[in-house]
Design an enzyme around this catalytic site. Sequence first.
Site, PDB file in Angstrom:
ATOM      1  N   SER A  76      46.991  38.081  51.660  1.00  8.98           N
ATOM      2  CA  SER A  76      47.727  36.740  51.310  1.00  8.98           C
ATOM      3  C   SER A  76      46.448  35.751  50.585  1.00  8.98           C
ATOM      4  O   SER A  76      46.195  36.146  49.573  1.00  8.98           O
ATOM      5  CB  SER A  76      48.319  36.125  52.465  1.00  8.98           C
ATOM      6  OG  SER A  76      48.975  34.750  52.221  1.00  8.98           O
ATOM      7  N   HIS A 135      55.061  40.662  53.156  1.00  6.47           N
ATOM      8  CA  HIS A 135      53.947  40.175  52.792  1.00  6.47           C
ATOM      9  C   HIS A 135      52.685  40.814  53.580  1.00  6.47           C
ATOM     10  O   HIS A 135      51.760  40.981  53.256  1.00  6.47           O
ATOM     11  CB  HIS A 135      54.050  38.775  53.169  1.00  6.47           C
ATOM     12  CG  HIS A 135      53.019  37.856  52.766  1.00  6.47           C
ATOM     13  ND1 HIS A 135      52.749  37.549  51.451  1.00  6.47           N
ATOM     14  CD2 HIS A 135      52.061  37.199  53.300  1.00  6.47           C
ATOM     15  CE1 HIS A 135      51.755  36.745  51.273  1.00  6.47           C
ATOM     16  NE2 HIS A 135      51.497  36.445  52.459  1.00  6.47           N
ATOM     17  N   ASP A 146      58.283  41.383  49.488  1.00 10.13           N
ATOM     18  CA  ASP A 146      57.675  39.993  49.697  1.00 10.13           C
ATOM     19  C   ASP A 146      57.920  39.255  48.602  1.00 10.13           C
ATOM     20  O   ASP A 146      57.651  39.570  47.152  1.00 10.13           O
ATOM     21  CB  ASP A 146      56.192  40.111  49.882  1.00 10.13           C
ATOM     22  CG  ASP A 146      55.358  38.660  49.813  1.00 10.13           C
ATOM     23  OD1 ASP A 146      55.978  37.837  50.317  1.00 10.13           O
ATOM     24  OD2 ASP A 146      54.285  38.595  49.487  1.00 10.13           O
TER      25      ASP A 146
END
Length: 482
Positions: free
Chosen positions: A163, A459, A399
């Site tokens: 991320s 994600h 994601d």
Amino acid sequence: MMMRCVNGQTAQDHLVTQLPGLSGNIGVKSYTGYLLANATRGRYLFYWFFESMRNPSQDPLVMWTNGGPGCSSLGGEASEHGLFLVNADGATITRNPYSWNRVSNILYIEQPVGVGFSYSNSTDDYQNLNDVQAASDMNNALRDFLTRFPQFIGRETYLAGESYGGVYVPTTAYNIVEGNGKGQQPYVNLVGILVGNGVTDAEADSNSIPPMMKYHSLISIKYYEEGYKACQGDFYANQNLPACQKFLTDSSNAMGNINPYYIYDSCPWLGINLQQKLKTTQEMTFQVLDPKTQQPVKIHPLFQMYKHGGWSKRVANERNFAPRFETDAPCVPNQSIAKYFRRLDVQQALGVRRKTADPNGWNICTGIINYTQVYSTILPFYAKLLPHIRILVYSGDTDMVVNGLGTQAAIDKLQLQETSSWRTWEFDSALGTVVGGYIRKFEKSGKGLTFITVRGAGHMVPLVKPDSAFYMFKNFIDGTCC
């Protein structure tokens, strides 16, 4: 002078011998402590280290960070690839058969200061955090770890994260390379980095979100085409045009209460009742600087969902109430993790010596910090790193927040030589040989950059596909892949 123990750690470091909620012994050497990140300001980063279960004297050292900004790397340990996963009851933990310390010595660092148990003696630091300072602190903290554990000096070392780790990892890696070149000690034998669903390039990342929504039927093709026209072919550059802004907001709201980090899942623990209970007009400050003017710029919430306030804004806009003050990562069942790490007996077992900077106690993501994103693109760092280290960029393909379409578009901007075109990668699972995802390889100056998708992952890849993630990780650090 600090007295050094025979096995390398100092009296500052805490040997973890037992954990509440665990049945049986820990089974590996594990240490916690506070690493010095900045002596002048008195910044210290909390860490949790696990020796490798395979060959601790030979296996590489891997430093892991989660994203946010403001999210704890203990969340990565407790829910993704750590040796111990926190169960839903928040009271017990389970051994993870796919823990990454099965093949590496892994170091989880909570950063920047203000996150988790990390702190600064200069408390105004919490309101003045940014990419430059975070990279410097991580570099210093890693070298402090090597000073305390000299058996890892010269050992192959990797940085890894996901991320917003897409910013943390390359910037820290370059800080380390520069520090090595200037003679900073101890020397870090950095050989590679791994970035999962990482923030890479604002333009490419943002412009990929509406197409991702179209391709996965989250908005209609007709509405996408209308939006493409309203945004004049560039969603990011023209996001503040009234017609374009309306398209982005309406598209965001049209998704409903799904999990954008794993689009085929709902988001029940971010339900409206919970939102209404926790709503407040306050939210974490996160600034993005224009690379030319160095002034803050306005970014649409749809393009900021990787920041834990962005999803709050989206749901708030949809339901017409004030966004909540995010103190946890959205759409992740993390209250059990927070419950576990807030326990006094757990903190005692981990050698925690002081209260958290967050007055609410330990949270998987904190709301007390103000953080400025200095770099709108990380591509220059990749270009500088490629002559020195190997790079693996992996992407869970369900994601939407930081999706593989945008990551590929960003990588293509580097204009690298493609050495292996799109193909499948496979691994042996309990069901037999399966397709783990797809792979592209690039090269520059003899070093490689590999892009990998992980099929069916979101994600946080190891959370959804722990077996695929472990296979990918093991083969990368062993040099048998990518």
